[in-house]
Design a protein around this motif. Structure first.
Motif, PDB file in Angstrom:
ATOM      1  N   SER A  79       0.836  -1.210   0.000  1.00 59.75           N
ATOM      2  CA  SER A  79       0.000   0.000   0.000  1.00 59.75           C
ATOM      3  C   SER A  79       0.866   1.254   0.000  1.00 59.75           C
ATOM      4  N   ILE A  80       1.893   1.249   0.829  1.00 59.09           N
ATOM      5  CA  ILE A  80       2.818   2.395   0.889  1.00 59.09           C
ATOM      6  C   ILE A  80       3.494   2.593  -0.461  1.00 59.09           C
ATOM      7  N   LEU A  81       3.942   1.506  -1.065  1.00 63.32           N
ATOM      8  CA  LEU A  81       4.586   1.582  -2.383  1.00 63.32           C
ATOM      9  C   LEU A  81       3.609   2.091  -3.433  1.00 63.32           C
ATOM     10  N   ALA A  82       2.364   1.623  -3.370  1.00 58.96           N
ATOM     11  CA  ALA A  82       1.359   2.016  -4.358  1.00 58.96           C
ATOM     12  C   ALA A  82       1.021   3.503  -4.256  1.00 58.96           C
ATOM     13  N   VAL A  83       0.812   3.989  -3.043  1.00 60.38           N
ATOM     14  CA  VAL A  83       0.453   5.406  -2.871  1.00 60.38           C
ATOM     15  C   VAL A  83       1.611   6.298  -3.308  1.00 60.38           C
ATOM     16  N   ASN A  84       2.839   5.902  -3.011  1.00 63.06           N
ATOM     17  CA  ASN A  84       3.997   6.662  -3.495  1.00 63.06           C
ATOM     18  C   ASN A  84       4.024   6.722  -5.017  1.00 63.06           C
ATOM     19  N   LEU A  85       3.728   5.604  -5.674  1.00 64.03           N
ATOM     20  CA  LEU A  85       3.744   5.573  -7.137  1.00 64.03           C
ATOM     21  C   LEU A  85       2.602   6.404  -7.717  1.00 64.03           C
ATOM     22  N   ILE A  86       1.428   6.339  -7.081  1.00 63.79           N
ATOM     23  CA  ILE A  86       0.297   7.154  -7.537  1.00 63.79           C
ATOM     24  C   ILE A  86       0.674   8.631  -7.524  1.00 63.79           C
TER      25      ILE A  86
END
Length: 350
Positions: A224-231
């Motif tokens: 989730s942390i990785l995904a939000v950073n990428l978003i």
């Protein structure tokens, strides 16, 4: 840059080594004190298998944060990880109610949103929406975290599946972060990858240990942390630039658990069942019923997941809404096929 690159490799190796050394001890400990998952009606496995493999993830990731992150950057992140770890442990040991599990997740998520200031600030054109008001930003970010965390929890249904899917996701997030020179994000991704690769040796069929909710919730939180950073960052590398396609790529890197969970949710609503009621309607259950077995089912879904990610590359030039729509249609059609083949197979037997 060279030292930073070394840190990424060292994080991968450190995480792998810690997990690889801890897991046999966990198997022995869980077996001795009968801390095992006994097969029930909804279980895809047989017999009794030790749980708490997620403990190895926890120590591996925390060690890498301490060794390879700046201290100022790990305080709140490690706090969120610790909370999710204990929520998973309590659930594995005592069996928490869904409300208590959700409350624990929300406390962890709140630390990341409010203290680490990690929020989704824009939809980047999805549904024609761009910048988000602060209150909507907070609520939507929390929703995204909850969906990803619990979709990883739901995909953990057969030997090696969640471990392999999590490994593929972590690798993709980590490589993209590396090429965008987001070194600490890459270190986090490869820390998760190392622990998962070590765990896969013991978790692939026939599994000697399960990750339990301790593991699946931790994987979900980190992804989730990785995904939000990428978003928030989009794609900005020396060879490819799509600054507004972060949401699409994040969906792609998590597509199998996300779309399978969404398909289950919608299907149960249409049938008048509680959308969160446990069952055996996931894609891996359909493949098992077709006779593929744990090994083949996991490998089929690994390959399918990789093909989806490859497809994403060819959809990047499209408008983000068209890209997501086409990607969703392909996903739902492919996820429906095993259930269709199973019904056809049953009719031919009658």
């Amino acid at each position: 840059m060279i030292n930073s690159n070394y840190n990424i490799i060292l994080a991968l190796l450190t995480s792998f080594a810690i997990s690889y050394l801890i897991i046999p001890k966990l198997i022995s400990f869980a077996s001795r004190y009968r801390l095992s998952d006994v097969a029930g009606k909804r279980s895809a496995h047989k017999g009794s298998v030790p749980i708490f493999g997620g403990v190895a993830f926890f120590f591996s990731i925390i060690a890498c944060l301490i060794l390879y992150f700046d201290f100022s950057d790990i305080t709140f992140l490690s706090g969120a990880i610790v909370i999710v770890f204990f929520v998973g442990m309590l659930d594995d040991l005592l069996g928490l109610s869904p409300i208590k599990k959700l409350l624990g997740q929300l406390i962890s998520i709140s630390i990341i949103i409010f203290l680490s200031n990690l929020k989704i600030r824009s939809f980047y054109g999805v549904w024609g929406i761009y910048e988000l008001p602060e209150s909507i930003s907070v609520l939507f970010t929390a929703f995204v975290f909850i969906v990803i965390i619990n979709s990883m929890n739901l995909i953990d249904g057969i030997d090696g599946l969640a471990t392999g899917i999590g490994s593929i996701s972590a690798l993709c997030f980590g490589l993209l972060a590396f090429y965008m020179n987001k070194i600490e994000i890459s270190i986090l991704a490869f820390s998760l990858l190392g622990s998962l690769l070590a765990f896969l040796k013991y978790n692939f069929h026939p599994a000697k240990i399960f990750m339990g909710d301790t593991g699946s919730l931790l994987i979900g939180l980190v992804l989730s942390i990785l995904a939000v950073n990428l978003i928030n960052s989009g794609i900005k590398t020396d060879f490819i630039t799509f600054p507004n396609k972060g949401p699409f790529i994040a969906i792609s890197f998590l597509s199998l658990p996300l779309f399978d969970s969404l398909r289950i949710f919608v299907s149960r609503l249409f049938r008048g069942k509680h959308p969160l009621h446990p069952g055996k309607g996931h894609i891996h259950h359909a493949l098992l019923r077709l006779g593929f077995g744990h090994k083949k089912t996991s490998i089929i879904l690994y390959v399918y997941f990789l093909l989806l990610i490859i497809l994403t590359y060819f959809l990047l030039p499209l408008n983000i809404n068209l890209a997501i729509l086409f990607f969703a249609i392909v996903n739902f059609c492919c996820l429906y096929l095993p259930f269709y083949f199973y019904r056809v197979h049953n009719k031919t037997k009658e």
